[in-house]
Write a protein that holds these residues in place. Structure first.
Motif, PDB file in Angstrom:
ATOM      1  N   GLN A 128      16.768  17.013  41.539  1.00 40.14           N
ATOM      2  CA  GLN A 128      17.941  17.416  42.314  1.00 40.14           C
ATOM      3  C   GLN A 128      19.079  16.519  41.882  1.00 40.14           C
ATOM      4  O   GLN A 128      18.918  15.297  41.825  1.00 40.14           O
ATOM      5  N   THR A 129      20.253  17.097  41.645  1.00 43.08           N
ATOM      6  CA  THR A 129      21.351  16.304  41.092  1.00 43.08           C
ATOM      7  C   THR A 129      22.620  16.497  41.918  1.00 43.08           C
ATOM      8  O   THR A 129      22.915  17.605  42.384  1.00 43.08           O
ATOM      9  N   ALA A 130      23.376  15.426  42.069  1.00 45.60           N
ATOM     10  CA  ALA A 130      24.654  15.516  42.791  1.00 45.60           C
ATOM     11  C   ALA A 130      25.612  14.456  42.280  1.00 45.60           C
ATOM     12  O   ALA A 130      25.198  13.390  41.831  1.00 45.60           O
ATOM     13  N   LEU A 131      26.900  14.793  42.345  1.00 46.91           N
ATOM     14  CA  LEU A 131      27.977  13.890  41.933  1.00 46.91           C
ATOM     15  C   LEU A 131      28.996  13.795  43.058  1.00 46.91           C
ATOM     16  O   LEU A 131      29.481  14.828  43.542  1.00 46.91           O
ATOM     17  N   PHE A 132      29.329  12.568  43.450  1.00 45.66           N
ATOM     18  CA  PHE A 132      30.363  12.364  44.464  1.00 45.66           C
ATOM     19  C   PHE A 132      31.357  11.328  43.961  1.00 45.66           C
ATOM     20  O   PHE A 132      30.972  10.266  43.469  1.00 45.66           O
ATOM     21  N   GLY A 133      32.649  11.662  44.101  1.00 44.91           N
ATOM     22  CA  GLY A 133      33.681  10.682  43.786  1.00 44.91           C
ATOM     23  C   GLY A 133      34.535  11.071  42.599  1.00 44.91           C
ATOM     24  O   GLY A 133      34.989  12.204  42.471  1.00 44.91           O
ATOM     25  N   LYS A 134      34.739  10.128  41.694  1.00 46.62           N
ATOM     26  CA  LYS A 134      35.666  10.360  40.591  1.00 46.62           C
ATOM     27  C   LYS A 134      35.008  11.161  39.473  1.00 46.62           C
ATOM     28  O   LYS A 134      33.905  10.848  39.036  1.00 46.62           O
ATOM     29  N   TRP A 135      35.691  12.169  39.000  1.00 45.14           N
ATOM     30  CA  TRP A 135      35.243  12.985  37.879  1.00 45.14           C
ATOM     31  C   TRP A 135      36.166  12.714  36.689  1.00 45.14           C
ATOM     32  O   TRP A 135      35.762  12.197  35.683  1.00 45.14           O
ATOM     33  N   HIS A 136      37.440  13.081  36.834  1.00 47.39           N
ATOM     34  CA  HIS A 136      38.476  12.735  35.861  1.00 47.39           C
ATOM     35  C   HIS A 136      38.207  13.290  34.469  1.00 47.39           C
ATOM     36  O   HIS A 136      38.549  12.695  33.455  1.00 47.39           O
ATOM     37  N   ARG A 173      25.171  19.837  43.325  1.00 42.25           N
ATOM     38  CA  ARG A 173      26.219  19.679  44.328  1.00 42.25           C
ATOM     39  C   ARG A 173      27.222  18.676  43.799  1.00 42.25           C
ATOM     40  O   ARG A 173      26.835  17.670  43.209  1.00 42.25           O
ATOM     41  N   TRP A 174      28.518  18.939  43.984  1.00 43.12           N
ATOM     42  CA  TRP A 174      29.520  17.947  43.626  1.00 43.12           C
ATOM     43  C   TRP A 174      30.690  17.999  44.592  1.00 43.12           C
ATOM     44  O   TRP A 174      30.977  19.028  45.205  1.00 43.12           O
ATOM     45  N   ARG A 175      31.303  16.868  44.714  1.00 38.03           N
ATOM     46  CA  ARG A 175      32.478  16.715  45.583  1.00 38.03           C
ATOM     47  C   ARG A 175      33.296  15.605  44.948  1.00 38.03           C
ATOM     48  O   ARG A 175      32.906  14.428  44.981  1.00 38.03           O
ATOM     49  N   VAL A 176      34.405  15.981  44.329  1.00 35.41           N
ATOM     50  CA  VAL A 176      35.120  15.033  43.462  1.00 35.41           C
ATOM     51  C   VAL A 176      36.584  14.923  43.840  1.00 35.41           C
ATOM     52  O   VAL A 176      37.166  15.818  44.462  1.00 35.41           O
ATOM     53  N   LEU A 177      37.189  13.823  43.429  1.00 37.53           N
ATOM     54  CA  LEU A 177      38.616  13.611  43.620  1.00 37.53           C
ATOM     55  C   LEU A 177      39.371  14.417  42.571  1.00 37.53           C
ATOM     56  O   LEU A 177      38.972  14.435  41.405  1.00 37.53           O
ATOM     57  N   PRO A 178      40.456  15.077  42.961  1.00 42.04           N
ATOM     58  CA  PRO A 178      41.286  15.712  41.932  1.00 42.04           C
ATOM     59  C   PRO A 178      41.991  14.636  41.108  1.00 42.04           C
ATOM     60  O   PRO A 178      42.645  13.760  41.674  1.00 42.04           O
ATOM     61  N   GLY A 179      41.856  14.670  39.797  1.00 38.48           N
ATOM     62  CA  GLY A 179      42.507  13.672  38.941  1.00 38.48           C
ATOM     63  C   GLY A 179      42.088  12.271  39.339  1.00 38.48           C
ATOM     64  O   GLY A 179      40.912  11.981  39.487  1.00 38.48           O
ATOM     65  N   GLN A 180      43.088  11.407  39.531  1.00 39.98           N
ATOM     66  CA  GLN A 180      42.799  10.027  39.932  1.00 39.98           C
ATOM     67  C   GLN A 180      42.406   9.916  41.397  1.00 39.98           C
ATOM     68  O   GLN A 180      41.710   8.985  41.789  1.00 39.98           O
ATOM     69  N   GLY A 181      42.876  10.846  42.231  1.00 41.96           N
ATOM     70  CA  GLY A 181      42.592  10.775  43.661  1.00 41.96           C
ATOM     71  C   GLY A 181      43.370   9.666  44.343  1.00 41.96           C
ATOM     72  O   GLY A 181      44.100   8.907  43.707  1.00 41.96           O
ATOM     73  N   HIS A 182      43.232   9.603  45.672  1.00 38.77           N
ATOM     74  CA  HIS A 182      43.949   8.624  46.480  1.00 38.77           C
ATOM     75  C   HIS A 182      42.978   7.665  47.162  1.00 38.77           C
ATOM     76  O   HIS A 182      41.850   8.017  47.453  1.00 38.77           O
ATOM     77  N   TYR A 183      43.461   6.467  47.437  1.00 38.49           N
ATOM     78  CA  TYR A 183      42.637   5.477  48.143  1.00 38.49           C
ATOM     79  C   TYR A 183      42.487   5.813  49.631  1.00 38.49           C
ATOM     80  O   TYR A 183      41.416   5.670  50.199  1.00 38.49           O
TER      81      TYR A 183
END
Ligand code: CA
Length: 468
Positions: A95-103, A117-127
């Motif tokens: 089972q694989t998942a990615l969370f956070g920065k993709w870029h 499953r993935w849930r990523v920041l658009p581009g650089q994302g915000h703090y």
């Protein structure tokens, strides 16, 4: 050794090894990250093959160099039809998942693939209060601090996973990327102390390539408002202003690192509480290093050690002796085959990296490489003014060729400049302040390194710059 271990792969963005106490940091403590080193191996010569975000991430996922995977600069998305090792893990039942920065780009041809499953920041994302792009929920915003939220998502996914299958979780923090915005918990940390200055803080860069002397990564190139969040005090001498800028910069950098450390602690605690630590490969790394005032700079890109080195801590109690370390050279291209090897999954022929799994286990590999190849393509990005260059690093030396040409790479700009070279003896000059290229004493080693560079370019199928 379990034949189907879990993977928790934690990667931060721009976290230099010399800001981890496991690597002997003189400026901060990272007790939770050190737990990974204490329970496993610290790799002391892990290097990126192109010291910039998207290209290093592409090399990690694909196990190939950037001239092969096409992600040479920040303006080159990853073609999401390419093979990555997460595809291979999924095909093998993980089972694989990615969370956070993709870029690595967005849209039908660049959104993450190879993750259930993935849930990523658009581009650089915000703090603060970041928006996420979610494979299930689309664009989604929740209040909070980015490093906490990414960790929350990871733990939520772990708690909802299918316990009959192994998992591979990718936790990719935005921090400590520029513009270094701390959370409330760490906002006043270091307020009452002076952070030590690096040995090369006042490096005058004399003797280095002219294009290196001209890079715009000095303390004076930091933006007072967006980077330092303050106006420069009046009445300072130039040196005093440079010192003040360093303290503003490095304290915020270390504050956002402290939040990473806390959140890595949460992940490790969760593994302990769920009795999974023994069966799980835990990796901590960063996409590349960073200048922390070294040579007077911030940022990365150059092939100098602080930027080239990736922190790499790996814990896997069934295979790796606790508290061990490794001096052999490994590169980001090796990560994919190594993790597949540890999971007993076949490594495809096209993968250019090699598995260092035997080295993690304390074994030896007779023909393990003693040199690595580096190439930075994004000539003069318009901001940092770092020239295009390539080079070779061995266990003892580093030869860099600034070929200084954008070569029509996306995101690279002119003008082209004359070719320049640098050569460092890393044993005699570990701080890289004495460029010995062109000296009579260096003639023999230069010839050897030029041959190594040509051999590596031929091995990996990269084209040397025509005029070299
Ligand atoms: Ca980065």
């Amino acid at each position: 050794m379990s034949s189907r271990p879990n993977i928790v792969f934690i990667m931060s963005d721009d976290h230099a090894a010399h800001a981890l106490s496991a690597y002997g940091s003189r400026i901060n403590e990272t007790p939770n990250l050190d737990r990974i080193a204490d329970g496993g191996m610290r790799l002391d010569a892990a290097f990126c093959t192109n010291s910039i975000c998207a290209p290093s991430r592409a090399s990690i996922l694909t196990g190939t160099y950037n001239h092969v995977n096409g992600v040479t600069t920040l303006a080159t998305p990853l073609d999401n039809s390419l093979w990555t090792f997460t595809h291979a893990l999924g095909d093998a039942g993980w089972q694989t998942a990615l969370f956070g920065k993709w870029h690595l780009g967005h849209g039908p041809d660049a959104d993450p693939t190879g993750f259930d499953r993935w849930r990523v920041l658009p581009g650089q994302g915000h703090y603060h209060n970041p928006v996420f792009v979610d494979s299930e929920r689309g664009v989604d915003e929740v209040g909070g601090y980015v490093t906490d939220l990414i960790t929350d998502d990871c733990i939520d996914w772990l708690e909802q996973r299918d316990e009959s299958k192994p998992f591979a979780l990718f936790c990719h923090h935005k921090a400590p990327h520029r513009t270094w915005e701390p959370d409330a918990k760490h906002f006043t940390m270091y307020d009452d102390v002076e952070i030590p200055f690096p040995d090369t803080f006042r490096d005058d860069l004399v003797g280095r390539a002219e294009v290196v002397q001209a890079v715009k990564m000095r303390m004076l190139d930091l933006d007072p408002i967006t980077d330092l969040k303050a106006t420069v005090p009046e009445g300072l001498t130039l040196d005093e202003e440079i010192d003040w800028r360093y303290q503003r910069y490095i304290k915020d950098y270390l504050r956002v690192v402290a939040s990473i450390d806390d959140n890595v602690g949460r992940m490790l605690d969760w593994l302990d509480e769920n009795d999974l630590a023994d069966d799980t490969i835990v990796v901590y790394t960063s996409d590349q290093g960073f200048f922390l005032g070294d040579h007077g700079w911030f940022d990365k890109r150059l092939m100098y050690e602080e930027s080239l080195q990736m922190p790499l801590l790996i814990r896997y109690p069934q295979h790796i002796a606790p508290g061990s370390s490794l001096l052999d050279i490994v590169v980001n291209v090796d990560f994919a085959p190594t993790l597949l090897d540890l999971c007993g999954v076949d490594i495809p022929e096209h993968v250019q990296g090699r598995s260092f799994a035997p080295l993690l286990g304390g074994g030896e590999v007779a023909d393990w490489p003693e040199a690595m190849y580096y190439r930075y393509w994004m000539h003069n990005d318009g901001d940092h003014a770092v020239p295009a260059h390539y080079g070779v690093r061995t266990l003892t030396h580093k030869l860099i060729c600034y070929y200084n040409d954008p070569l029509d790479q996306p995101g690279a700009r002119g003008p082209a400049n004359p070719i320049e070279w640098e050569l460092f003896d890393l044993l005699a000059d570990p701080l890289e302040v004495d460029n010995i290229y062109g000296t009579p004493e260096a003639a023999e080693i230069t010839e050897h390194l030029l041959a190594e560079l040509a051999r590596l370019q031929a091995t990996y199928g990269d084209e040397p710059f025509a005029a070299v």
